[in-house]
Design an enzyme around this catalytic site. Structure first.
Site, PDB file in Angstrom:
ATOM      1  N   ASN A 169       0.801  -1.226   0.000  1.00 25.02           N
ATOM      2  CA  ASN A 169       0.000   0.000   0.000  1.00 25.02           C
ATOM      3  C   ASN A 169       0.840   1.285   0.000  1.00 25.02           C
ATOM      4  O   ASN A 169       0.402   2.327   0.482  1.00 25.02           O
ATOM      5  CB  ASN A 169      -1.038  -0.033   1.126  1.00 25.02           C
ATOM      6  N   GLU A 228       9.513   6.059  16.046  1.00 25.12           N
ATOM      7  CA  GLU A 228       9.841   5.664  14.674  1.00 25.12           C
ATOM      8  C   GLU A 228      10.924   6.571  14.072  1.00 25.12           C
ATOM      9  O   GLU A 228      11.841   6.085  13.400  1.00 25.12           O
ATOM     10  CB  GLU A 228       8.570   5.674  13.815  1.00 25.12           C
TER      11      GLU A 228
HETATM   12  P1  RTP Z   1       1.067   1.826   8.235  1.00 20.35           P
HETATM   13  O1  RTP Z   1       1.268   1.396   9.663  1.00 20.35           O
HETATM   14  O2  RTP Z   1       1.953   1.108   7.251  1.00 20.35           O
HETATM   15  O3  RTP Z   1       1.079   3.311   8.072  1.00 20.35           O
HETATM   16  O4  RTP Z   1      -0.404   1.417   7.788  1.00 20.35           O
HETATM   17  P2  RTP Z   1      -1.726   1.486   8.615  1.00 20.35           P
HETATM   18  O5  RTP Z   1      -1.527   2.144   9.945  1.00 20.35           O
HETATM   19  O6  RTP Z   1      -2.744   2.036   7.689  1.00 20.35           O
HETATM   20  O7  RTP Z   1      -2.011  -0.053   8.819  1.00 20.35           O
HETATM   21  P3  RTP Z   1      -1.635  -1.039  10.033  1.00 20.35           P
HETATM   22  O8  RTP Z   1      -2.900  -1.625  10.529  1.00 20.35           O
HETATM   23  O9  RTP Z   1      -0.720  -0.363  11.015  1.00 20.35           O
HETATM   24  O10 RTP Z   1      -0.832  -2.183   9.277  1.00 20.35           O
HETATM   25  C1  RTP Z   1       0.513  -2.017   8.971  1.00 20.35           C
HETATM   26  C2  RTP Z   1       0.780  -2.520   7.574  1.00 20.35           C
HETATM   27  O11 RTP Z   1       0.642  -3.927   7.530  1.00 20.35           O
HETATM   28  C3  RTP Z   1       0.174  -4.320   6.240  1.00 20.35           C
HETATM   29  N1  RTP Z   1      -1.076  -5.062   6.384  1.00 20.35           N
HETATM   30  N2  RTP Z   1      -1.342  -6.143   5.712  1.00 20.35           N
HETATM   31  N3  RTP Z   1      -2.584  -8.479   4.670  1.00 20.35           N
HETATM   32  C4  RTP Z   1      -3.240  -7.718   5.549  1.00 20.35           C
HETATM   33  O12 RTP Z   1      -4.361  -7.978   5.920  1.00 20.35           O
HETATM   34  C5  RTP Z   1      -2.563  -6.538   6.081  1.00 20.35           C
HETATM   35  N4  RTP Z   1      -3.066  -5.701   6.978  1.00 20.35           N
HETATM   36  C6  RTP Z   1      -2.115  -4.748   7.169  1.00 20.35           C
HETATM   37  C7  RTP Z   1      -0.033  -3.053   5.436  1.00 20.35           C
HETATM   38  O13 RTP Z   1       1.135  -2.822   4.651  1.00 20.35           O
HETATM   39  C8  RTP Z   1      -0.195  -2.007   6.509  1.00 20.35           C
HETATM   40  O14 RTP Z   1       0.120  -0.729   6.028  1.00 20.35           O
END
Ligand code: RTP
Ligand code: MG
Length: 140
Positions: free
Chosen positions: A114, A128
């Site tokens: 993403n 971070e």
């Molecule tokens: P980030 O931490 O990368 O800014 O993204 P975020 O807060 O929108 O999402 P988060 O829930 O913290 O998840 C971290 C990263 O893990 C990957 N992910 N893969 N396969 C899946 O179901 C899944 N869910 C999350 C994504 O790359 C996400 O950005």
């Protein structure tokens, strides 16, 4: 609202497709200033530490493998309300749910690939940033 700093990563799917400049343009258009930036190859240990909060999730292994698969660009973004503003510009984690005009809507390939990371709170932003930058590498 006060001036904040947030930590950002341009992820492997984006660096691979040569989208660093296009993504940086989105940040700058939103009023975020790139006050530190470097292109690195993340090690497995760095990725495991960075995503330790997700270590029990089923996608953890896949996530670490992805983050170490190609170079990433780590950044510090500065601006008014930078943490929330950055997450707004990024869009929802799942590109299928991301709003029109956001980075993930335009560029992300899937919920995993993403294109960008952005800190979710002042405490995590500080942790971070400190994982990847020394104080003298950030020039505000
Ligand atoms: P980030 O931490 O990368 O800014 O993204 P975020 O807060 O929108 O999402 P988060 O829930 O913290 O998840 C971290 C990263 O893990 C990957 N992910 N893969 N396969 C899946 O179901 C899944 N869910 C999350 C994504 O790359 C996400 O950005
Ligand atoms: Mg997150």
């Amino acid at each position: 609202m006060a001036i904040q700093r947030t930590f950002s990563i341009i992820k492997p799917d984006a660096t691979k497709r040569n989208l660093t400049g296009a993504i940086n343009a989105k940040f700058e258009e939103a009023g975020l200033r790139i006050v530190a930036q470097k292109r690195i190859r993340m090690t497995t240990a760095q990725a495991e530490t960075f995503y330790a909060v997700h270590s029990e999730r089923p996608f953890f292994g896949e996530l670490v493998e992805f983050m170490t698969s190609e170079p990433v660009v780590v950044q510090v973004l500065e601006g008014e309300d930078a943490i929330a503003k950055n997450r707004e510009v990024m869009g929802a984690t799942n590109p299928a749910e991301a709003a029109e005009g956001t980075i993930r809507k335009e560029f992300a390939l899937s919920i995993g690939e993403n294109s960008v990371h952005g800190s979710d709170a002042p405490e995590t932003a500080a942790i971070e940033i400190a994982q990847f930058f020394a104080g003298n590498e950030i020039v505000g």
